[in-house]
Motif scaffolding. Structure first.
Motif, mmCIF file in Angstrom:
data_model
loop_
_atom_site.group_PDB
_atom_site.id
_atom_site.type_symbol
_atom_site.label_atom_id
_atom_site.label_comp_id
_atom_site.label_asym_id
_atom_site.label_seq_id
_atom_site.Cartn_x
_atom_site.Cartn_y
_atom_site.Cartn_z
ATOM 1 N N ASP A 121 -135.305 -83.681 -56.054
ATOM 2 C CA ASP A 121 -135.701 -82.612 -55.647
ATOM 3 C C ASP A 121 -134.567 -81.415 -55.536
ATOM 4 O OD1 ASP A 121 -137.836 -80.262 -55.012
ATOM 5 O OD2 ASP A 121 -137.126 -80.684 -52.996
ATOM 6 N N ALA A 122 -133.844 -81.822 -54.492
ATOM 7 C CA ALA A 122 -132.679 -81.073 -54.406
ATOM 8 C C ALA A 122 -131.707 -80.899 -55.555
ATOM 9 C CB ALA A 122 -131.560 -81.686 -53.243
ATOM 10 N N LEU A 123 -131.479 -81.955 -56.328
ATOM 11 C CA LEU A 123 -130.869 -81.740 -57.516
ATOM 12 C C LEU A 123 -131.404 -80.817 -58.638
ATOM 13 C CD1 LEU A 123 -129.499 -85.567 -58.372
ATOM 14 C CD2 LEU A 123 -128.097 -83.422 -57.955
ATOM 15 N N ALA A 124 -132.919 -80.936 -58.945
ATOM 16 C CA ALA A 124 -133.529 -80.039 -59.737
ATOM 17 C C ALA A 124 -133.474 -78.805 -59.422
ATOM 18 C CB ALA A 124 -135.123 -80.612 -59.746
ATOM 19 N N ALA A 156 -129.346 -83.097 -49.555
ATOM 20 C CA ALA A 156 -128.700 -81.754 -49.748
ATOM 21 C C ALA A 156 -127.660 -81.896 -51.069
ATOM 22 C CB ALA A 156 -127.915 -81.587 -48.437
ATOM 23 N N VAL A 157 -127.709 -80.720 -51.592
ATOM 24 C CA VAL A 157 -126.767 -80.776 -52.906
ATOM 25 C C VAL A 157 -126.003 -79.258 -52.607
ATOM 26 C CG1 VAL A 157 -126.612 -80.350 -55.297
ATOM 27 C CG2 VAL A 157 -128.244 -81.959 -54.281
ATOM 28 N N MET A 158 -124.784 -79.417 -52.699
ATOM 29 C CA MET A 158 -123.818 -78.388 -52.589
ATOM 30 C C MET A 158 -123.055 -78.108 -53.778
ATOM 31 S SD MET A 158 -120.523 -76.733 -52.371
ATOM 32 C CE MET A 158 -119.663 -78.260 -52.676
ATOM 33 N N ILE A 215 -123.351 -84.628 -53.377
ATOM 34 C CA ILE A 215 -124.688 -84.755 -53.123
ATOM 35 C C ILE A 215 -124.961 -85.712 -51.851
ATOM 36 C CG2 ILE A 215 -126.456 -86.004 -54.319
ATOM 37 C CD1 ILE A 215 -125.102 -85.722 -56.956
ATOM 38 N N VAL A 216 -125.812 -85.294 -50.845
ATOM 39 C CA VAL A 216 -125.507 -86.215 -49.703
ATOM 40 C C VAL A 216 -127.023 -86.462 -49.316
ATOM 41 C CG1 VAL A 216 -125.055 -86.102 -47.177
ATOM 42 C CG2 VAL A 216 -123.906 -84.676 -48.988
#
Length: 396
Positions: free
Chosen positions: A378-381, A320-322, A231-232
Motif C-alpha cells: 500500500d505504501a509503495l503504491a 513507510a516509504v521515503m 522502504i521500512v
C-alpha cells in the motif's frame, strides 16, 4: 536534571543543510538554543537557528567561535575539520561524535581497517603497492578478478568518488585516467565488487554512558549513486534484520561514538550482511523515522549528544516509504514544485521541503514519506503515484 527555560542549553551544529534544519526543528521543540556554522547565508537551517556563523566547514576561527557560544558541538556533515575539533576537545569542549570518530570516517581506507580490526564484516579491500596506476590494479585483479571497485579515500558522496572496473578496457579508458587524476591528492584503494541482492541500512545511536539503540532496518534503492527510495521495514527475513541491527551496534561501539550513525550495508545472495560505509551523523535513510517511529533520528541524536535519555525506537505504523525529491539537470536556478495540491491529497503523505532556493543538477531539495497502517505494498503504491505526480518546474 533540569530544563532551564530562561537560560537554555546551547547546541552548536557544524553544517546548516537539510540535516541541520531538521536537527534545529527538534532542538527548538525541546527548548534548546541552536547555533549553526555554514558557508551559505541562506542555508536551510538559517531560517530556524538562533545564530548563524557564515564560514566554511574547516574554518578554524568560525568553528572556535561556534564552540564558544555552545555547550555541545556536533556536526551534520563529514567536512568538519577534525584537527580543530580535537583542539577544542583538549580545551575542554564537548564534541560529539568525538573528533577521532570523524577522523576515522573521513578516510574510507582507515574506516575499513578499523571495522576489520573489530571483526565487522566488510568487502575485501586492498592497498595498492607502488604507483597508483593500471599496472598496480592488475595485481589486485589477480587476487579477486573482475569486477572490482576503486574508491577515493576522502570526499565522495552520492556515488561520487567510486568507479567500477569491469575489464582491462576500463583500466585503459579515459574515465579511469580522469578518476586517477581527480583522486591523486586524496588517494584511493581497491575493494571487491559485491553483487548484492539488496542495499539496507540501520540508524543506530549511542550515549556517552555506552547505551545503544537501533532503528528498524531500511531497504534502500539508489539511482546513479543517489538515494531514491527507502522502504521500512526492509523486505528481508527477521533473522537477517536482527543481524544487521547487531552489526550496526557493533560499529558504533567499535568507534565509541556519541550520537547517531547511519550504517549502510549490502545483503548478499547467500544472506551475508556486509558494511559498506558509515556516516557519523543523522542520515538520509533515517528520514522515515520522523513520521513512522515513536522518536525521530533527529531527536535521538540531540538526546545522545546532550546527555538526555535515549528511547528505544519502534515503528508506529505497519510500513513507510521515503522518497527523495531531487533536482534535475534541466533546472538551473529558481524552481517550484508543481501539482502540489494533488501531491498533498494522497492519504498518509507528509511532505518536507528543505528551503533550498536554487537548484543545480540532482540536488536533494526535499523528501516525502508515505506511512501506511495497511502494508508495504500500500505504501509503495502511494509512493509510486506520488512520484508520477511530482514535478519540478523552472521559475527563472
Amino acid at each position: 536534571m533540569q530544563l532551564n527555560v530562561s537560560n537554555p542549553m546551547r547546541l552548536g551544529i557544524i553544517g546548516g543543510g537539510q540535516l541541520g534544519k531538521m536537527l534545529c526543528m527538534d532542538a527548538k521543540r525541546l527548548g534548546l538554543r541552536v547555533n549553526i556554522l555554514d558557508p551559505s547565508h541562506d542555508c536551510p537551517a538559517s531560517s530556524i537557528a538562533d545564530e548563524h556563523i557564515v564560514a566554511n566547514f574547516n574554518d578554524r576561527q568560525g568553528i572556535v567561535k561556534l564552540a564558544e557560544i555552545s555547550d555541545v558541538l556536533t556536526y551534520e556533515i563529514e567536512l568538519a575539520d577534525a584537527d580543530v575539533l580535537e583542539e577544542l576537545e583538549n580545551r575542554g569542549y564537548r564534541v560529539r561524535h568525538p573528533s577521532n570518530v570523524l577522523r576515522v570516517i573521513q578516510d574510507k581506507l582507515v574506516q575499513k581497517h578499523v571495522l576489520s580490526k573489530h571483526g565487522i564484516p566488510t568487502a575485501r579491500f586492498y592497498i595498492l603497492n607502488g604507483s597508483h596506476d593500471a599496472n598496480s590494479i592488475q595485481e589486485v585483479v589477480g587476487k579477486i578478478g573482475y569486477p572490482l571497485v576503486i574508491k577515493a579515500r576522502r570526499g565522495g558522496y552520492d556515488g561520487r568518488g567510486n568507479m567500477v572496473i569491469k575489464s582491462i578496457d576500463d583500466l585503459n579508458s579515459i574515465n579511469f585516467k580522469e578518476f586517477i587524476a581527480k583522486s591523486k591528492d586524496v588517494g584511493f584503494y581497491v575493494e571487491e565488487y559485491i553483487n548484492f541482492t539488496k542495499e539496507i541500512s540501520v540508524i543506530v545511536a549511542r550515549s556517552s554512558n555506552g547505551k545503544t539503540v537501533a532503528y528498524p532496518v531500511a531497504e534502500n534503492i539508489h539511482d546513479n549513486g543517489i538515494l531514491d527510495t527507502s522502504i521500512v521495514p526492509a523486505r528481508i527475513d527477521e533473522h537477517i534484520a536482527e543481524e544487521a541491527k547487531k552489526i550496526a551496534v557493533d560499529v558504533i561501539n567499535a568507534l565509541e561514538g556519541i550520537g547517531v550513525f547511519g550504517v549502510e550495508m549490502f545483503l548478499t545472495s547467500d544472506d551475508r550482511v556486509l558494511v559498506n560505509e558509515v556516516a557519523p551523523r543523522v542520515h538520509n535513510t533515517g528520514h522515515y523515522s520522523i513520521e513512522a517511529c515513536n522518536i525521530s533520528q533527529f531527536e535521538q541524536h540531540i538526546r545522545a549528544v546532550m546527555d538526555l535519555p535515549l528511547v528505544k525506537p519502534y515503528l508506529i505504523c505497519n510500513a513507510a516509504v521515503m522518497v527523495n525529491i531531487l533536482g534535475n539537470d534541466s533546472i538551473d536556478g529558481r524552481y517550484a514544485i508543481d501539482r502540489i495540491d494533488k501531491l498533498l491529497s494522497i492519504d498518509g503523505l507528509r511532505l518536507h521541503v528543505y528551503g533550498k532556493n536554487m537548484n543545480k543538477g540532482r540536488r536533494k531539495l526535499g523528501h516525502l514519506t508515505i506511512v501506511s497502517n495497511s502494508s508495504i505494498d500500500d505504501a509503495l503504491a502511494k509512493a509510486e503515484y506520488a512520484k508520477s505526480i511530482l514535478k519540478l518546474i523552472s521559475v527563472n
